[in-house]
Design a protein around this motif. Structure first.
Motif, PDB file in Angstrom:
ATOM      1  N   ASP A  87       0.854  -1.193   0.000  1.00 53.70           N
ATOM      2  CA  ASP A  87       0.000   0.000   0.000  1.00 53.70           C
ATOM      3  C   ASP A  87       0.885   1.237   0.000  1.00 53.70           C
TER       4      ASP A  87
ATOM      5  N   HIS B 272       0.210  -4.280   4.218  1.00 47.32           N
ATOM      6  CA  HIS B 272      -0.757  -4.653   5.244  1.00 47.32           C
ATOM      7  C   HIS B 272      -1.275  -6.053   4.947  1.00 47.32           C
TER       8      HIS B 272
ATOM      9  N   HIS C 252      -4.466  -9.050   6.446  1.00 48.49           N
ATOM     10  CA  HIS C 252      -5.566  -9.433   7.333  1.00 48.49           C
ATOM     11  C   HIS C 252      -5.301 -10.875   7.741  1.00 48.49           C
ATOM     12  N   HIS C 253      -5.387 -11.113   9.040  1.00 52.66           N
ATOM     13  CA  HIS C 253      -4.953 -12.425   9.496  1.00 52.66           C
ATOM     14  C   HIS C 253      -5.762 -12.875  10.713  1.00 52.66           C
TER      15      HIS C 253
ATOM     16  N   PRO D 246     -10.417 -11.670  13.555  1.00 47.95           N
ATOM     17  CA  PRO D 246      -9.701 -10.971  12.493  1.00 47.95           C
ATOM     18  C   PRO D 246      -8.852  -9.806  13.023  1.00 47.95           C
ATOM     19  N   TYR D 247      -7.660  -9.707  12.476  1.00 50.02           N
ATOM     20  CA  TYR D 247      -6.756  -8.602  12.816  1.00 50.02           C
ATOM     21  C   TYR D 247      -6.166  -8.016  11.534  1.00 50.02           C
ATOM     22  N   THR D 248      -5.800  -6.742  11.639  1.00 50.65           N
ATOM     23  CA  THR D 248      -5.118  -6.087  10.526  1.00 50.65           C
ATOM     24  C   THR D 248      -3.691  -5.776  10.949  1.00 50.65           C
TER      25      THR D 248
ATOM     26  N   ARG E 232       0.012  -4.063   9.862  1.00 50.57           N
ATOM     27  CA  ARG E 232       0.615  -3.079   8.959  1.00 50.57           C
ATOM     28  C   ARG E 232       2.104  -2.983   9.263  1.00 50.57           C
TER      29      ARG E 232
ATOM     30  N   GLU F  93      -3.746  -4.373  14.653  1.00 46.68           N
ATOM     31  CA  GLU F  93      -4.961  -3.682  15.114  1.00 46.68           C
ATOM     32  C   GLU F  93      -6.103  -4.685  15.202  1.00 46.68           C
TER      33      GLU F  93
ATOM     34  N   ASP G  96     -10.451  -5.245  15.342  1.00 48.52           N
ATOM     35  CA  ASP G  96     -11.461  -4.762  14.391  1.00 48.52           C
ATOM     36  C   ASP G  96     -12.105  -3.450  14.833  1.00 48.52           C
TER      37      ASP G  96
ATOM     38  N   ALA H 137      -9.972  -0.979  15.274  1.00 48.33           N
ATOM     39  CA  ALA H 137      -8.816  -0.153  14.891  1.00 48.33           C
ATOM     40  C   ALA H 137      -7.966   0.257  16.088  1.00 48.33           C
TER      41      ALA H 137
END
Ligand SMILES: CCCCCCCC(=O)SCCNC(=O)CCNC(=O)[C@H](O)C(C)(C)COP(=O)(O)OP(=O)(O)OC[C@H]1O[C@@H](n2cnc3c(N)ncnc32)[C@H](O)[C@@H]1OP(=O)(O)O
Length: 178
Positions: free
Chosen positions: A58, A63, A65-66, A121-123, A125, A143, A145, A147
């Motif tokens: 990005d 990034h 999603h995991h 779910p996690y994000t 970066r 992060e 969900d 944020a």
């Protein structure tokens, strides 16, 4: 031949493993990043014990999603800290696609601010904070969900040339039998 008999076997010259040429490719913006190789613990799609992390480039870095699952349990319902470290190390490894040069982890530091739950779910970066010659100073977050940042990581990666992998490694181990 006894243990003390010198070997007359001449080793085969080391071949550049198939996965190395794929690695230094500079990924274009918004690209889904390819795995380092099929059996990589962090991102290899053919490693049943692995995390099979998929990341995308990005504007800032990469990034992903995991979700951690029951293979990664530490305390009940909570991901093992080592599994989290693996995924963050891998995310940094995938960030190298924005550098276009191979590098390896020299130092990895993680702050676990709150538990990471399984099947949630996690994000993730990661970005390059600074570069000083071979030294890549990298930063990452996880992060939830909402944020909220619940994990932070910093790493020092050092760029290496292909000889690093030829000197220290045989081609990736692909036998996943326990
Ligand atoms: C293909 C990519 C797949 C990615 C998978 C995910 C990432 C990974 O898991 S990689 C696997 C784990 N990592 C490894 O196996 C690496 C093992 N370590 C090594 O092989 C070597 O230590 C290596 C190649 C990293 C560096 O060796 P070497 O080139 O001798 O480094 P060295 O001279 O000690 O240090 C280089 C510079 O970094 C600095 N440095 C080293 N450690 C630190 C530190 N912790 N903090 C700050 N600076 C440091 C040194 O002071 C030196 O600075 P300068 O050049 O200014 O004098």
């Amino acid at each position: 031949m006894t243990e003390n008999t010198p070997s007359t076997h001449t080793p085969e010259p080391r071949q550049v493993p198939d996965w190395i040429p794929a690695f230094p490719v500079l990924a274009p913006d918004s690209a889904d990043l390819p795995p380092h190789h099929d059996h990589c613990l962090g991102c290899g799609p053919a490693n049943p014990h692995g995390h099979q992390l998929r990341a995308r480039r990005d504007a800032h870095g990469v990034h992903a999603h995991h979700r951690f699952d029951s293979r990664h349990v530490g305390a009940p319902a909570i991901a093992h800290g080592g599994a989290v470290a693996t995924v963050l190390d891998e995310l940094f490894g995938l960030l190298l696609y924005t550098v276009g040069e191979p590098a390896v982890t020299r130092h990895l530091a993680i702050d676990y601010l709150a538990p990471i739950l399984l099947d949630t779910p996690y994000t993730l970066r990661a970005h390059i904070h600074a570069r000083d010659g071979r030294k890549l100073h990298l930063q990452a977050t996880i992060e939830n969900d909402h944020a909220h940042v619940i994990t932070t990581a910093t790493a020092l990666f050092l760029t290496v040339d292909v000889n690093h992998f030829l000197t220290h490694n045989t081609p990736p181990h692909t036998d996943n039998t326990p």
